[in-house]
Design a protein around this motif. Structure first.
Motif, short mmCIF file in Angstrom:
data_model
loop_
_atom_site.label_atom_id
_atom_site.label_comp_id
_atom_site.label_asym_id
_atom_site.label_seq_id
_atom_site.Cartn_x
_atom_site.Cartn_y
_atom_site.Cartn_z
N UNK A 114 0.84 -1.21 0.00
CA UNK A 114 0.00 0.00 0.00
C UNK A 114 0.88 1.27 0.00
N UNK A 115 0.71 2.10 -0.98
CA UNK A 115 1.49 3.35 -1.07
C UNK A 115 0.65 4.49 -0.48
N UNK A 116 1.26 5.29 0.36
CA UNK A 116 0.58 6.45 0.93
C UNK A 116 1.04 7.71 0.21
N UNK A 117 0.07 8.51 -0.22
CA UNK A 117 0.38 9.81 -0.81
C UNK A 117 -0.01 10.90 0.17
N UNK A 118 0.94 11.71 0.57
CA UNK A 118 0.62 12.87 1.42
C UNK A 118 0.14 14.01 0.54
N UNK A 119 -1.01 14.52 0.91
CA UNK A 119 -1.76 15.50 0.13
C UNK A 119 -2.01 16.70 1.05
N UNK A 175 -1.84 11.04 -7.36
CA UNK A 175 -2.94 10.13 -7.00
C UNK A 175 -3.48 9.44 -8.25
N UNK A 176 -3.69 10.22 -9.31
CA UNK A 176 -4.24 9.64 -10.55
C UNK A 176 -3.22 8.73 -11.23
N UNK A 177 -1.94 9.09 -11.14
CA UNK A 177 -0.91 8.25 -11.76
C UNK A 177 -0.81 6.90 -11.05
N UNK A 178 -0.95 6.89 -9.74
CA UNK A 178 -0.92 5.63 -8.99
C UNK A 178 -2.09 4.74 -9.40
N UNK A 179 -3.26 5.35 -9.56
CA UNK A 179 -4.43 4.57 -9.99
C UNK A 179 -4.25 4.06 -11.42
N UNK A 223 -3.19 2.23 -3.18
CA UNK A 223 -2.71 3.49 -2.63
C UNK A 223 -3.79 4.14 -1.80
N UNK A 224 -3.36 4.98 -0.90
CA UNK A 224 -4.31 5.81 -0.15
C UNK A 224 -3.74 7.21 -0.04
N UNK A 225 -4.63 8.17 0.10
CA UNK A 225 -4.22 9.56 0.15
C UNK A 225 -4.43 10.06 1.58
N UNK A 226 -3.43 10.71 2.15
CA UNK A 226 -3.55 11.19 3.52
C UNK A 226 -3.40 12.72 3.53
N UNK A 241 7.55 19.51 0.66
CA UNK A 241 6.44 19.65 -0.29
C UNK A 241 5.59 18.39 -0.34
N UNK A 242 4.35 18.57 -0.82
CA UNK A 242 3.55 17.45 -1.30
C UNK A 242 3.48 17.58 -2.81
N UNK A 243 3.22 16.48 -3.52
CA UNK A 243 3.08 15.14 -2.99
C UNK A 243 4.41 14.57 -2.50
N UNK A 244 4.30 13.85 -1.38
CA UNK A 244 5.35 12.95 -0.94
C UNK A 244 4.69 11.58 -0.85
N UNK A 245 5.36 10.57 -1.39
CA UNK A 245 4.80 9.22 -1.27
C UNK A 245 5.71 8.36 -0.42
N UNK A 246 5.07 7.43 0.28
CA UNK A 246 5.76 6.50 1.15
C UNK A 246 5.39 5.10 0.64
N UNK A 247 6.41 4.38 0.24
CA UNK A 247 6.21 3.04 -0.31
C UNK A 247 7.14 2.12 0.46
N UNK A 248 6.62 1.57 1.57
CA UNK A 248 7.49 0.81 2.48
C UNK A 248 8.53 1.75 3.08
N UNK A 249 9.79 1.43 2.87
CA UNK A 249 10.89 2.24 3.41
C UNK A 249 11.16 3.48 2.55
N UNK A 250 10.70 3.39 1.31
CA UNK A 250 11.07 4.43 0.35
C UNK A 250 10.17 5.66 0.45
N UNK A 251 10.80 6.83 0.49
CA UNK A 251 10.06 8.09 0.52
C UNK A 251 10.51 8.95 -0.66
N UNK A 252 9.56 9.51 -1.37
CA UNK A 252 9.89 10.26 -2.59
C UNK A 252 8.96 11.46 -2.68
N UNK A 253 9.52 12.63 -3.03
CA UNK A 253 8.73 13.85 -3.17
C UNK A 253 8.81 14.39 -4.59
N UNK A 254 7.86 15.25 -4.95
CA UNK A 254 7.81 15.97 -6.23
C UNK A 254 7.06 15.14 -7.27
#
Lengths: 226, 226
Positions: A1-6, A23-27, A33-36, A53-66
């Motif tokens: 489950x990927x979390x998107x910070x919004x 969010x749309x790209x993940x879908x 995925x879920x949006x928080x 900044x947002x979006x930041x996504x969290x995919x397990x250990x991995x965190x990525x922004x922009x």
């Protein structure tokens, strides 16, 4: 489950145009995925505490922004299923559309709706938003909003590449949606969640029809506003 | 040998932004081609006598008009060598850029340079140009030109997708030029052959560097102005 910070406003609506792209790209990629929703002033507390900044996504250990970096990462790492860009030139041309939205269209939209957007913010974000935007624009929010009519006059020409393209094809991606459609949708979601301005109506029949179809995509994901 | 019908002004320079898209696309495809300049008021006499616009190309018996239709035809029929679009999404996204140039950027540029462009026309085109453009704009050429300062103020935002994209990649096509680069170049060639306005200088360092590189492409084809 990927979390998107919004970004969430006082209504609980997620309103970041850039995070909607993600969010749309993940879908589109068929990922779980879920949006928080967080406040502007909470961004520094999410994930590793180093995010600005947002979006930041969290995919397990991995965190990525922009949003653009995330889109490139998704296209490279999720090779099954649908493509976002359709190859190198599709990606290169999509960056043009990304920059049109971020630096051409969205500044005009903000000028039109800035006071409404401000009013709908969570209370804890209002001082931050006012100070940072007044510094960026070199004038008060109210003086910036006084240019709304001028921005509205400039809007048809800025929207023309979108509206003219949708006269000839169903999606910006051609016969199927691509990341370019999600870029444009992000701007429309921003306006829809933050203001009373009817952007699809303003942009004309073809854009309205496209917008309706965009809201229907991926089980009506964008209709939820979260 | 393919002939491209172009617009020629009193200096003999070929100035149609749309025909420059075609000229560059033919060179990109490695096809033997020549450009033939005509006056606006001569278009009805070329080829089969049924043509209303340039570019029109003549390839043996085949006659084809409209820069976008010609680009699609070239991409489909010349499958050897370099691609203009890099696939379906590359093509779909390029149409957005095509419409940005035609309906967003070029109307602003015309507002800035319309009197200079008019002065440089062949004498036989002047009555036609004045009458048709005054009808289109609903005002005299002089009144249209009076809005030049306003157009100049709107230009940075309209150019932003070009300039921001060239901050991140060498060409609009990415690592190599694509049809998107030829679309944008067409607008610059129009300004360069029709006015004293320094558009590359106005657009900033990265756009200037890209413009120089564009002029060098295909044996400096665009430097000749014909």
């Amino acid at each position: 489950m990927i979390t998107t910070y919004h970004l969430a406003n006082a209504d609980g609506a997620h309103f970041s145009p850039h995070a909607w792209r993600t969010t749309m790209a993940l879908a589109h990629k068929g990922l779980e995925h879920e949006s928080r929703g967080v406040a502007f002033t909470e961004i520094s507390t999410i994930c590793d505490g180093e995010r600005k900044i947002v979006p930041t996504i969290e995919d397990g250990e991995r965190v990525l922004s922009d949003s653009w970096a995330i889109a490139l990462h998704l296209e490279d790492s999720v090779t099954s299923g649908r493509s976002l860009f359709g190859g190198e030139k599709g990606k290169a041309h999509a960056l043009f559309i990304n920059n049109w939205a971020s630096f051409g269209l969205q500044p005009l939209l903000l000028q039109i709706m800035i006071l409404e957007l401000f009013e709908r913010l969570q209370d804890r974000d209002k001082v931050y938003f006012r100070e940072s935007r007044e510094k960026r624009f070199g004038r008060s929010l109210e003086d910036h909003a006084a240019l709304a009519d001028e921005a509205r006059q400039r809007l048809p020409a800025m929207l023309s590449p979108l509206s003219m393209t949708l006269n000839s094809q169903t999606w910006l991606g051609g016969d199927v949606p691509s990341y370019a459609d999600y870029i444009a949708l992000g701007a429309f979601q921003w306006v829809r969640t933050s203001s009373s301005f009817d952007l699809p109506g303003f942009a004309g029949e073809k854009v309205s029809a496209w917008h309706d179809a965009m809201l229907d995509l991926h089980d009506c994901l964008a209709r939820t506003n979260t």
